[in-house]
Design a protein around this motif. Structure first.
Motif, PDB file in Angstrom:
ATOM      1  N   ARG A 171       0.866  -1.202   0.000  1.00 34.59           N
ATOM      2  CA  ARG A 171       0.000   0.000   0.000  1.00 34.59           C
ATOM      3  C   ARG A 171       0.892   1.239   0.000  1.00 34.59           C
ATOM      4  NH1 ARG A 171      -2.763   2.158   4.991  1.00 34.59           N
ATOM      5  NH2 ARG A 171      -1.517   0.538   5.963  1.00 34.59           N
ATOM      6  N   TYR A 191       0.279   5.491   0.514  1.00 34.14           N
ATOM      7  CA  TYR A 191      -0.644   6.613   0.730  1.00 34.14           C
ATOM      8  C   TYR A 191       0.182   7.854   1.027  1.00 34.14           C
ATOM      9  CZ  TYR A 191      -0.020   5.593   5.768  1.00 34.14           C
ATOM     10  OH  TYR A 191       0.510   5.363   7.013  1.00 34.14           O
ATOM     11  N   ARG A 196      -0.655  14.678  13.499  1.00 38.18           N
ATOM     12  CA  ARG A 196      -1.329  13.469  13.014  1.00 38.18           C
ATOM     13  C   ARG A 196      -0.748  12.252  13.728  1.00 38.18           C
ATOM     14  NH1 ARG A 196      -4.153  14.358   7.681  1.00 38.18           N
ATOM     15  NH2 ARG A 196      -4.674  12.197   8.138  1.00 38.18           N
ATOM     16  N   GLY A 197      -1.311  11.105  13.466  1.00 34.05           N
ATOM     17  CA  GLY A 197      -0.797   9.884  14.073  1.00 34.05           C
ATOM     18  C   GLY A 197      -1.459   9.648  15.414  1.00 34.05           C
ATOM     19  N   HIS A 224      -0.851   7.018  17.340  1.00 38.40           N
ATOM     20  CA  HIS A 224      -1.209   5.606  17.412  1.00 38.40           C
ATOM     21  C   HIS A 224       0.032   4.749  17.166  1.00 38.40           C
ATOM     22  CE1 HIS A 224      -1.942   6.677  13.072  1.00 38.40           C
ATOM     23  NE2 HIS A 224      -1.084   5.690  12.971  1.00 38.40           N
ATOM     24  N   HIS A 272       1.033   0.504  15.654  1.00 37.51           N
ATOM     25  CA  HIS A 272       0.487  -0.619  14.895  1.00 37.51           C
ATOM     26  C   HIS A 272       0.978  -1.921  15.497  1.00 37.51           C
ATOM     27  CE1 HIS A 272      -1.596   1.200  11.501  1.00 37.51           C
ATOM     28  NE2 HIS A 272      -0.711   2.177  11.560  1.00 37.51           N
ATOM     29  N   GLN A 318       6.408   0.378   8.049  1.00 37.65           N
ATOM     30  CA  GLN A 318       6.257   1.438   7.059  1.00 37.65           C
ATOM     31  C   GLN A 318       7.574   2.176   6.834  1.00 37.65           C
ATOM     32  OE1 GLN A 318       1.909   3.002   7.187  1.00 37.65           O
ATOM     33  NE2 GLN A 318       2.773   3.462   9.170  1.00 37.65           N
ATOM     34  N   ARG A 332       3.658   6.702  17.058  1.00 32.66           N
ATOM     35  CA  ARG A 332       4.165   7.742  16.153  1.00 32.66           C
ATOM     36  C   ARG A 332       3.242   8.953  16.117  1.00 32.66           C
ATOM     37  NH1 ARG A 332       3.064   3.771  12.235  1.00 32.66           N
ATOM     38  NH2 ARG A 332       3.965   2.550  13.888  1.00 32.66           N
ATOM     39  N   TYR A 375      -4.735  -1.597   4.386  1.00 34.97           N
ATOM     40  CA  TYR A 375      -5.337  -0.862   5.502  1.00 34.97           C
ATOM     41  C   TYR A 375      -6.195  -1.810   6.356  1.00 34.97           C
ATOM     42  CZ  TYR A 375      -8.161   2.508   8.033  1.00 34.97           C
ATOM     43  OH  TYR A 375      -8.776   3.210   9.032  1.00 34.97           O
ATOM     44  N   TYR A 393      -4.528  -1.067  14.409  1.00 35.28           N
ATOM     45  CA  TYR A 393      -4.185   0.187  15.096  1.00 35.28           C
ATOM     46  C   TYR A 393      -4.329   0.046  16.607  1.00 35.28           C
ATOM     47  CZ  TYR A 393      -4.349   2.986  10.754  1.00 35.28           C
ATOM     48  OH  TYR A 393      -4.112   3.516   9.516  1.00 35.28           O
ATOM     49  N   ARG A 449      -4.891   2.888  19.245  1.00 32.79           N
ATOM     50  CA  ARG A 449      -5.088   4.345  19.208  1.00 32.79           C
ATOM     51  C   ARG A 449      -5.112   4.985  20.596  1.00 32.79           C
ATOM     52  NH1 ARG A 449      -6.005   6.498  14.201  1.00 32.79           N
ATOM     53  NH2 ARG A 449      -6.719   5.105  12.537  1.00 32.79           N
TER      54      ARG A 449
HETATM   55  C1  T46 Z   1       0.402   5.796  10.144  1.00 33.80           C
HETATM   56  C2  T46 Z   1       0.685   7.231   9.904  1.00 33.80           C
HETATM   57  C3  T46 Z   1       2.124   7.479   9.539  1.00 33.80           C
HETATM   58  C4  T46 Z   1      -7.811   4.760   4.745  1.00 33.80           C
HETATM   59  O1  T46 Z   1      -8.987   4.609   4.403  1.00 33.80           O
HETATM   60  N1  T46 Z   1      -6.829   4.004   4.180  1.00 33.80           N
HETATM   61  C5  T46 Z   1      -5.515   4.134   4.531  1.00 33.80           C
HETATM   62  O2  T46 Z   1      -4.673   3.409   3.969  1.00 33.80           O
HETATM   63  C6  T46 Z   1      -5.168   5.095   5.531  1.00 33.80           C
HETATM   64  C7  T46 Z   1      -3.712   5.255   5.953  1.00 33.80           C
HETATM   65  C8  T46 Z   1      -6.165   5.843   6.096  1.00 33.80           C
HETATM   66  N2  T46 Z   1      -7.446   5.667   5.700  1.00 33.80           N
HETATM   67  C9  T46 Z   1      -8.480   6.545   6.281  1.00 33.80           C
HETATM   68  C10 T46 Z   1      -8.776   6.263   7.749  1.00 33.80           C
HETATM   69  C11 T46 Z   1      -9.160   7.630   8.288  1.00 33.80           C
HETATM   70  O3  T46 Z   1     -10.527   7.842   8.091  1.00 33.80           O
HETATM   71  O4  T46 Z   1      -8.023   7.885   6.219  1.00 33.80           O
HETATM   72  C12 T46 Z   1      -8.388   8.592   7.389  1.00 33.80           C
HETATM   73  C13 T46 Z   1      -7.170   9.215   8.057  1.00 33.80           C
HETATM   74  O5  T46 Z   1      -6.375   8.174   8.638  1.00 33.80           O
HETATM   75  P1  T46 Z   1      -5.590   8.367  10.019  1.00 33.80           P
HETATM   76  O6  T46 Z   1      -6.336   9.275  10.903  1.00 33.80           O
HETATM   77  O7  T46 Z   1      -5.244   7.009  10.545  1.00 33.80           O
HETATM   78  O8  T46 Z   1      -4.259   9.113   9.506  1.00 33.80           O
HETATM   79  P2  T46 Z   1      -2.943   9.498  10.298  1.00 33.80           P
HETATM   80  O9  T46 Z   1      -2.264  10.531   9.492  1.00 33.80           O
HETATM   81  O10 T46 Z   1      -3.204   9.810  11.730  1.00 33.80           O
HETATM   82  O11 T46 Z   1      -2.044   8.151  10.280  1.00 33.80           O
HETATM   83  C14 T46 Z   1      -1.572   7.611   9.053  1.00 33.80           C
HETATM   84  C15 T46 Z   1      -1.832   6.106   8.988  1.00 33.80           C
HETATM   85  O12 T46 Z   1      -3.215   5.844   9.247  1.00 33.80           O
HETATM   86  C16 T46 Z   1      -0.999   5.321   9.981  1.00 33.80           C
HETATM   87  O13 T46 Z   1      -1.034   3.954   9.650  1.00 33.80           O
HETATM   88  O14 T46 Z   1       1.255   5.053  10.615  1.00 33.80           O
HETATM   89  O15 T46 Z   1      -0.168   7.840   8.928  1.00 33.80           O
END
Ligand code: T46
Length: 136
Positions: A33, A35, A46-47, A49, A51, A56, A95, A114, A119, A121
């Motif tokens: 994946r 992103y 952000r983050g 959390h 895993h 990554q 992170r 994903y 997670y 959190r």
């Molecule tokens: C991490 C850090 C570095 C998806 O639908 N698919 C995906 O592959 C990802 C990454 C997110 N999402 C959705 C889930 C949430 O509704 O996108 C939204 C934002 O995700 P999140 O709040 O988890 O984003 P970050 O920036 O806090 O964390 C992300 C990654 O989720 C995480 O794995 O290690 O970046």
């Protein structure tokens, strides 16, 4: 805590730079994946959390940001400001990403698809998870 920052080899010529990332060659896992995040609002963190099993590599391909890594015992702050540098983030690692420049694009290469169940959190749950899985 050991911080692993990869320095990728740019293929530069008079036209500019190109970085290629191949699984098991430049990246130590199968890339399942990709992103990226951009247009991050000023002051956002952000983050927040960890895993359970995801690995990554974080590459700030434009602009800059900072990454806080916390293994439950030690914290490190790693600036990402070069498009040819990749920060390895293992599983079981809390992170946070912050201090994004307005032009920052943070790209993430991930070892798994994903999965919200991967997670952790809540920080106390993270510490508990480390205790329970100690030695694994
Ligand atoms: C991490 C850090 C570095 C998806 O639908 N698919 C995906 O592959 C990802 C990454 C997110 N999402 C959705 C889930 C949430 O509704 O996108 C939204 C934002 O995700 P999140 O709040 O988890 O984003 P970050 O920036 O806090 O964390 C992300 C990654 O989720 C995480 O794995 O290690 O970046």
């Amino acid at each position: 805590m050991q911080v692993i920052k990869y320095v990728f080899q740019p293929h530069g010529d008079e036209r500019g730079q190109l970085v290629a990332l191949e699984e098991f060659k430049d990246i130590p896992f199968k890339i399942k994946r990709v992103y990226y995040m951009y247009d991050t609002a000023k002051g956002v963190v952000r983050g927040h959390h960890a895993h359970k099993s995801l690995e990554q590599i974080l590459v700030c391909i434009h602009g800059s940001c900072k990454i806080l890594l916390d293994n439950g015992q030690e914290k490190k702050i790693i600036p990402l400001e070069k498009p040819y540098e990749g920060l390895y983030v293992a599983n079981n690692m809390w992170r946070e990403m912050y201090d994004f420049s307005t032009d920052a694009v943070l790209m993430v290469l991930a070892s798994e698809l994903y999965d919200e169940n991967d997670y952790i959190r809540n920080y106390d749950d993270f510490l508990n998870f480390l205790k329970v899985n100690k030695g694994e």
